[in-house]
Scaffold this active site. Structure first.
Site, PDB file in Angstrom:
ATOM      1  N   ARG A  77      -7.544  11.351  -4.998  1.00  0.00           N
ATOM      2  CA  ARG A  77      -8.811  10.711  -4.576  1.00  0.00           C
ATOM      3  C   ARG A  77      -9.922  11.722  -4.324  1.00  0.00           C
ATOM      4  O   ARG A  77     -11.102  11.390  -4.445  1.00  0.00           O
ATOM      5  CB  ARG A  77      -8.553   9.851  -3.340  1.00  0.00           C
ATOM      6  CG  ARG A  77      -7.875   8.534  -3.653  1.00  0.00           C
ATOM      7  CD  ARG A  77      -8.834   7.508  -4.243  1.00  0.00           C
ATOM      8  NE  ARG A  77      -9.699   6.987  -3.194  1.00  0.00           N
ATOM      9  CZ  ARG A  77     -10.977   7.252  -3.060  1.00  0.00           C
ATOM     10  NH1 ARG A  77     -11.586   8.039  -3.912  1.00  0.00           N
ATOM     11  NH2 ARG A  77     -11.677   6.728  -2.078  1.00  0.00           N
TER      12      ARG A  77
ATOM     13  N   ARG B 153       0.826  -1.230   0.000  1.00  0.00           N
ATOM     14  CA  ARG B 153       0.000   0.000   0.000  1.00  0.00           C
ATOM     15  C   ARG B 153       0.846   1.260   0.000  1.00  0.00           C
ATOM     16  O   ARG B 153       0.436   2.284   0.542  1.00  0.00           O
ATOM     17  CB  ARG B 153      -0.940   0.043   1.225  1.00  0.00           C
ATOM     18  CG  ARG B 153      -2.025  -0.986   1.233  1.00  0.00           C
ATOM     19  CD  ARG B 153      -3.273  -0.482   0.522  1.00  0.00           C
ATOM     20  NE  ARG B 153      -4.187  -1.584   0.305  1.00  0.00           N
ATOM     21  CZ  ARG B 153      -5.197  -1.893   1.120  1.00  0.00           C
ATOM     22  NH1 ARG B 153      -5.429  -1.140   2.150  1.00  0.00           N
ATOM     23  NH2 ARG B 153      -5.958  -2.912   0.849  1.00  0.00           N
TER      24      ARG B 153
ATOM     25  N   ARG C  72      -3.333   6.173   1.217  1.00  0.00           N
ATOM     26  CA  ARG C  72      -3.910   7.370   1.842  1.00  0.00           C
ATOM     27  C   ARG C  72      -3.000   8.141   2.781  1.00  0.00           C
ATOM     28  O   ARG C  72      -3.309   9.262   3.151  1.00  0.00           O
ATOM     29  CB  ARG C  72      -5.192   6.989   2.576  1.00  0.00           C
ATOM     30  CG  ARG C  72      -6.349   6.767   1.625  1.00  0.00           C
ATOM     31  CD  ARG C  72      -7.491   6.101   2.311  1.00  0.00           C
ATOM     32  NE  ARG C  72      -7.069   4.783   2.766  1.00  0.00           N
ATOM     33  CZ  ARG C  72      -7.810   3.969   3.487  1.00  0.00           C
ATOM     34  NH1 ARG C  72      -9.008   4.334   3.865  1.00  0.00           N
ATOM     35  NH2 ARG C  72      -7.349   2.789   3.845  1.00  0.00           N
TER      36      ARG C  72
ATOM     37  N   TYR D 176     -14.622 -12.308  -0.011  1.00  0.00           N
ATOM     38  CA  TYR D 176     -15.274 -11.012  -0.262  1.00  0.00           C
ATOM     39  C   TYR D 176     -16.564 -11.189  -1.055  1.00  0.00           C
ATOM     40  O   TYR D 176     -17.557 -10.507  -0.811  1.00  0.00           O
ATOM     41  CB  TYR D 176     -14.318 -10.075  -1.015  1.00  0.00           C
ATOM     42  CG  TYR D 176     -13.338  -9.383  -0.086  1.00  0.00           C
ATOM     43  CD1 TYR D 176     -13.720  -8.250   0.624  1.00  0.00           C
ATOM     44  CD2 TYR D 176     -12.052  -9.862   0.089  1.00  0.00           C
ATOM     45  CE1 TYR D 176     -12.845  -7.606   1.482  1.00  0.00           C
ATOM     46  CE2 TYR D 176     -11.152  -9.234   0.945  1.00  0.00           C
ATOM     47  CZ  TYR D 176     -11.561  -8.096   1.635  1.00  0.00           C
ATOM     48  OH  TYR D 176     -10.699  -7.470   2.489  1.00  0.00           O
TER      49      TYR D 176
ATOM     50  N   ASP E 284      -6.624  -2.911  -7.341  1.00  0.00           N
ATOM     51  CA  ASP E 284      -7.193  -3.566  -6.160  1.00  0.00           C
ATOM     52  C   ASP E 284      -7.445  -5.028  -6.486  1.00  0.00           C
ATOM     53  O   ASP E 284      -7.643  -5.375  -7.653  1.00  0.00           O
ATOM     54  CB  ASP E 284      -8.508  -2.900  -5.736  1.00  0.00           C
ATOM     55  CG  ASP E 284      -8.833  -3.230  -4.281  1.00  0.00           C
ATOM     56  OD1 ASP E 284      -8.330  -2.535  -3.391  1.00  0.00           O
ATOM     57  OD2 ASP E 284      -9.560  -4.220  -4.037  1.00  0.00           O
TER      58      ASP E 284
HETATM   59  O1  CP3 Z   1       0.159  -1.695  -2.417  1.00  0.00           O
HETATM   60  C1  CP3 Z   1      -0.091  -0.762  -3.201  1.00  0.00           C
HETATM   61  O2  CP3 Z   1       0.347   0.392  -3.078  1.00  0.00           O
HETATM   62  C2  CP3 Z   1      -0.919  -1.073  -4.426  1.00  0.00           C
HETATM   63  C3  CP3 Z   1      -2.300  -0.899  -4.279  1.00  0.00           C
HETATM   64  C4  CP3 Z   1      -3.207  -1.862  -3.559  1.00  0.00           C
HETATM   65  C5  CP3 Z   1      -4.494  -1.443  -3.098  1.00  0.00           C
HETATM   66  N1  CP3 Z   1      -5.178  -2.538  -2.707  1.00  0.00           N
HETATM   67  C6  CP3 Z   1      -4.964  -0.068  -3.098  1.00  0.00           C
HETATM   68  C7  CP3 Z   1      -6.015   0.322  -2.146  1.00  0.00           C
HETATM   69  C8  CP3 Z   1      -3.119  -3.217  -3.318  1.00  0.00           C
HETATM   70  C9  CP3 Z   1      -1.927  -4.148  -3.534  1.00  0.00           C
HETATM   71  C10 CP3 Z   1      -4.372  -3.636  -2.800  1.00  0.00           C
HETATM   72  C11 CP3 Z   1      -4.689  -5.027  -2.493  1.00  0.00           C
HETATM   73  C12 CP3 Z   1      -5.860  -5.320  -1.681  1.00  0.00           C
HETATM   74  N2  CP3 Z   1      -7.101  -4.778  -1.762  1.00  0.00           N
HETATM   75  C13 CP3 Z   1      -5.900  -6.347  -0.715  1.00  0.00           C
HETATM   76  C14 CP3 Z   1      -4.765  -7.275  -0.397  1.00  0.00           C
HETATM   77  C15 CP3 Z   1      -3.790  -6.628   0.490  1.00  0.00           C
HETATM   78  C16 CP3 Z   1      -4.265  -6.508   1.893  1.00  0.00           C
HETATM   79  O3  CP3 Z   1      -4.491  -5.395   2.337  1.00  0.00           O
HETATM   80  O4  CP3 Z   1      -4.388  -7.576   2.539  1.00  0.00           O
HETATM   81  C17 CP3 Z   1      -7.186  -6.365  -0.148  1.00  0.00           C
HETATM   82  C18 CP3 Z   1      -7.684  -7.271   0.940  1.00  0.00           C
HETATM   83  C19 CP3 Z   1      -7.941  -5.378  -0.843  1.00  0.00           C
HETATM   84  C20 CP3 Z   1      -9.367  -5.046  -0.666  1.00  0.00           C
HETATM   85  C21 CP3 Z   1      -9.503  -3.678  -0.131  1.00  0.00           C
HETATM   86  N3  CP3 Z   1      -9.270  -2.534  -0.861  1.00  0.00           N
HETATM   87  C22 CP3 Z   1      -9.861  -3.318   1.169  1.00  0.00           C
HETATM   88  C23 CP3 Z   1     -10.175  -4.295   2.285  1.00  0.00           C
HETATM   89  C24 CP3 Z   1      -9.849  -1.938   1.214  1.00  0.00           C
HETATM   90  C25 CP3 Z   1     -10.293  -1.097   2.370  1.00  0.00           C
HETATM   91  C26 CP3 Z   1      -9.299  -1.073   3.446  1.00  0.00           C
HETATM   92  C27 CP3 Z   1      -8.646   0.241   3.461  1.00  0.00           C
HETATM   93  O5  CP3 Z   1      -7.414   0.278   3.623  1.00  0.00           O
HETATM   94  O6  CP3 Z   1      -9.373   1.211   3.362  1.00  0.00           O
HETATM   95  C28 CP3 Z   1      -9.435  -1.463  -0.038  1.00  0.00           C
HETATM   96  C29 CP3 Z   1      -9.234  -0.058  -0.431  1.00  0.00           C
HETATM   97  C30 CP3 Z   1      -7.924   0.357  -0.971  1.00  0.00           C
HETATM   98  N4  CP3 Z   1      -7.161  -0.381  -1.833  1.00  0.00           N
HETATM   99  C31 CP3 Z   1      -7.274   1.590  -0.712  1.00  0.00           C
HETATM  100  C32 CP3 Z   1      -6.082   1.581  -1.447  1.00  0.00           C
HETATM  101  C33 CP3 Z   1      -5.068   2.677  -1.541  1.00  0.00           C
HETATM  102  C34 CP3 Z   1      -7.816   2.713   0.152  1.00  0.00           C
HETATM  103  C35 CP3 Z   1      -9.127   3.201  -0.365  1.00  0.00           C
HETATM  104  C36 CP3 Z   1      -9.198   4.639  -0.786  1.00  0.00           C
HETATM  105  O7  CP3 Z   1      -8.288   5.177  -1.430  1.00  0.00           O
HETATM  106  O8  CP3 Z   1     -10.237   5.224  -0.483  1.00  0.00           O
END
Ligand code: CP3
Length: 358
Positions: A47, A34, A38, A161, A84
């Protein structure tokens, strides 16, 4: 495909790929899950103007946020394409929304095993070409500074999910399905596995230089359940990607498996064919090395919460971590994604300390 020129600039920093292959490195490579996220004000600015999945689907925006952390942190040795894991359920025809403060929401999750038949496997990967385009564009714009990582969710995590309709603390519905409908569960896991293999091959073809598979929900599984519902599919993905890259006369790419909460089955993970195994922070580096052996690279595993400590404490903890893993076959990272309120200077302390250690 919107972007077709695959004549990419030469790679200047190959520490990540060297470590993944088990070659000597001058310094331990470091990146953060990540890292485009954020905690970065410049990410929040993008965003504020664009919905989450619009950023994922617009190659120019996905490329821009992928490059943001590299501009700010000179010590990063890798980038990961902004996307994602839930783009796969979308490509299968499910609606997924990202709700601020809540995370992903499926308005219509799978409610009955019969609904597996409604998933649109045909053409699923062709509905994900925007990810390939983002990868190709980023490979050009990154100018060979560091390698670009592609990724996917693993079948069990994606299935969770799709059944729960979003994140779940208990995974109660999924666990009910595991008990009641094992045949349908395996049918769905197999479907996801086929799509994931083609999706990863498409990412490699588009320019991804390493591929990471996120089994983020492994913490809900017992060792026995991991053996039944996760490991066989992870193995099939690894061998399927090798085979298809070979068939298509494409270069092989190293792969990482990250099973969060999978400390109960590191020995099993070591048999799946991946070059690198990601570890969360609950796993002891020295114990993990003993179980996994010398021929697989380890990645991880500082607790993301440690980044709320002072820069001095972060440096000390990071150097200790690097010492415990050692320089060979090691990629420094956190044990899970960086969290939104992390101070910007914590990333400087973490990435610098990795390069200073050893
Ligand atoms: O790592 C990186 O920089 C690349 C981007 C990336 C995102 N999601 C961006 C993201 C990666 C590799 C993911 C993978 C992802 N997405 C996973 C596996 C990794 C992990 O965390 O275990 C999972 C389970 C998801 C599903 C997901 N997407 C969730 C559960 C959430 C909400 C949790 C949160 O942190 O808010 C997201 C949202 C998400 N994916 C964000 C980002 C930057 C934040 C949302 C936003 O920008 O509003």
């Amino acid at each position: 495909m919107q972007y077709t020129n695959k004549n990419f600039p030469a790679l200047k920093n190959d520490r990540l790929l060297r470590a993944a292959r088990g070659d000597e490195v001058d310094k331990v490579p470091v990146w953060v899950m990540r890292q485009a996220g954020r905690y970065l004000p410049e990410f929040q600015a993008v965003r504020a103007k664009h919905d989450f999945f619009t950023v994922c689907r617009t190659p120019e925006l996905a490329c821009e946020v992928t490059l943001q952390p590299l501009r700010r942190y000179e010590h990063l040795d890798a980038s990961i394409i902004f996307s994602d894991i839930l783009v796969i359920p979308q490509a299968l025809g499910m609606t997924v929304e990202m709700h601020p403060g809540l995370g992903p929401v499926f308005p219509e999750p799978l409610k009955d095993p019969k609904e597996i038949n409604n998933l649109q496997e045909d053409g699923a990967v062709s509905r994900l070409t925007y990810v390939g385009d983002a990868i190709t564009l980023t490979r050009h714009k990154i100018e060979g500074k560091v390698p670009l990582i592609g990724f996917t969710g693993a079948p069990f995590t994606l299935m969770g999910y799709m059944i729960e309709g979003g994140g779940s603390k208990t995974m109660s519905k999924t666990k009910e399905w595991l008990e009641k409908y094992p045949k349908d569960i395996h049918k769905l896991l197999s479907l996801l596995t086929r799509v994931i293999i083609d999706y990863l091959v498409m990412q490699a073809e588009s320019g991804a230089q390493l591929l990471q598979v996120f089994e983020s929900s492994a913490d809900h599984l017992t060792r026995e359940q991991f053996m039944e519902f996760s490991a066989p599919y992870l193995k099939e993905i690894r061998s399927g990607v090798t085979q298809k890259l070979n068939n298509n006369k494409l270069e092989q790419v190293p792969m990482t498996v990250f099973a969060k909460g999978g400390g109960h089955s590191l020995d099993i993970q070591a048999t799946l064919g991946y070059e690198t195994i990601g570890l969360d922070w609950t796993v002891d580096p020295i114990e993990a090395r003993k179980i996994i052996g010398a021929n697989i690279t380890l990645q991880g595993n500082l607790d993301p919460q440690d980044l709320y400590k002072s820069p001095e404490e972060i440096r000390t903890l990071t150097k200790q971590m690097v010492q415990n893993f050692g320089k060979h076959r090691y990629i420094a990272n956190l044990g899970h994604g960086i969290t939104p309120q992390t101070p910007l200077e914590s990333m400087t302390a973490f990435t610098e300390a990795v390069h200073e250690a050893l």
